[in-house]
Structure formats: C-alpha cells, structure tokens
Design a protein around this motif. Structure first.
Motif, PDB file in Angstrom:
ATOM      1  N   TYR A 112       0.955  -1.179  -0.049  1.00 35.94           N
ATOM      2  CA  TYR A 112      -0.033   0.059   0.282  1.00 35.94           C
ATOM      3  C   TYR A 112       0.905   1.071   0.150  1.00 35.94           C
ATOM      4  N   HIS A 113       0.520   2.159  -0.797  1.00 30.48           N
ATOM      5  CA  HIS A 113       1.302   3.543  -0.698  1.00 30.48           C
ATOM      6  C   HIS A 113       0.709   4.517  -0.160  1.00 30.48           C
ATOM      7  N   LEU A 114       1.506   4.777   0.755  1.00 26.84           N
ATOM      8  CA  LEU A 114       0.897   5.866   1.917  1.00 26.84           C
ATOM      9  C   LEU A 114       0.868   7.232   1.250  1.00 26.84           C
ATOM     10  N   GLN A 115       1.668   7.493   0.690  1.00 26.54           N
ATOM     11  CA  GLN A 115       1.946   8.806  -0.263  1.00 26.54           C
ATOM     12  C   GLN A 115       2.877   8.652  -1.309  1.00 26.54           C
ATOM     13  N   VAL A 116       2.559   9.067  -2.161  1.00 23.75           N
ATOM     14  CA  VAL A 116       3.483   8.938  -3.526  1.00 23.75           C
ATOM     15  C   VAL A 116       4.060  10.381  -3.730  1.00 23.75           C
ATOM     16  N   ALA A 117       5.395  10.737  -4.408  1.00 23.94           N
ATOM     17  CA  ALA A 117       6.313  11.700  -4.457  1.00 23.94           C
ATOM     18  C   ALA A 117       4.975  12.820  -5.212  1.00 23.94           C
ATOM     19  N   SER A 118       5.196  13.912  -4.844  1.00 28.17           N
ATOM     20  CA  SER A 118       4.481  15.155  -5.361  1.00 28.17           C
ATOM     21  C   SER A 118       2.841  15.213  -4.798  1.00 28.17           C
ATOM     22  N   ASP A 119       2.624  14.364  -4.257  1.00 28.72           N
ATOM     23  CA  ASP A 119       1.143  14.253  -3.523  1.00 28.72           C
ATOM     24  C   ASP A 119       1.133  15.512  -2.512  1.00 28.72           C
ATOM     25  N   MET A 120       0.224  16.274  -2.241  1.00 34.96           N
ATOM     26  CA  MET A 120      -0.030  17.193  -1.286  1.00 34.96           C
ATOM     27  C   MET A 120      -1.090  16.483  -0.229  1.00 34.96           C
TER      28      MET A 120
END
Length: 125
Positions: A6-14
C-alpha cells in the motif's frame, strides 16, 4: 491496518495530514532514472508528512508499506482544532513553520525516524 504494498504517499502528492506509525514497517524510496533507490525503513513512532502538513509542501519521496502496518492519521483540520484549544501548540507550530519556510526548497525527505524505530534491512525491528 494497511497491507504490504500500500502506498501511503506518492512523491508530489500534497497530503493534508500527519501520519504516525504504530506498527509495521514503511519503506521510504525515490525514483532516479526509473531506478528505485531505498532511503530508509521506518518503524514504530516514525512520522510521515510533517513538513507537508506545516508548509503545504510536496514530498520528493514515496512511502510504501512493506509489512502489515497500523498508522494514526492526524488530519490538518483536527490539528487546527487542537491549536485553537492550546495556543502554546499554535505558537510552536507557527515558529517551526517560519524556521522551515526559508528552507522549503531544501526539504526533500518528509519523514522523521525515532532512534528506537530504526529498522534493520535484514533483521527487521
């Protein structure tokens, strides 16, 4: 509980929240020329996205669960409620944001790893 992968946060997400790791392991990595580079493995007590929350900034790294993981999510709206109840916390957060504002271009890694939460790549926690 979040499942491995599971991706908690992906680069460039705000992301408008702060995440605290309760159990499990989260991998911090970046992609350079389509090559995955692991930066850290975060365990219990680690924080994800504190700079993004304070500065509404963007992260340059990815966060992915590598084991079944339990996290606490503090939404920005709830943090605002807490600061209204405790002006000392509000002043401290404003101070921290002010210190970071001049360095916002330097911030690329948006996590904090407690010493006791260091994960050994082969042995685990």
């Amino acid at each position: 509980m979040l499942e491995p992968g599971y991706h908690l946060q992906v680069a460039s997400d705000m992301t408008e929240c702060l995440c605290v790791v309760f159990e499990g392991v989260i991998e911090v990595y970046t992609m350079i020329d389509s090559v995955k580079i692991q930066i850290a493995l975060l365990g219990r007590g680690s924080l994800v996205n504190q700079y993004g929350l304070l500065l509404s900034g963007k992260s340059n790294v990815h966060f992915k669960c590598v084991s079944t993981t339990s996290i606490y999510i503090l939404p920005a709206a709830r943090l605002l409620e807490v600061t209204k109840e405790d002006p000392v916390i509000l002043r401290e957060l404003e101070y921290q944001a002010e210190l970071l504002q001049d360095r916002v271009d330097l911030i690329t890694l948006d996590y904090y790893q407690f010493r006791s939460a260091v994960v050994h790549p082969k042995r685990g926690l």
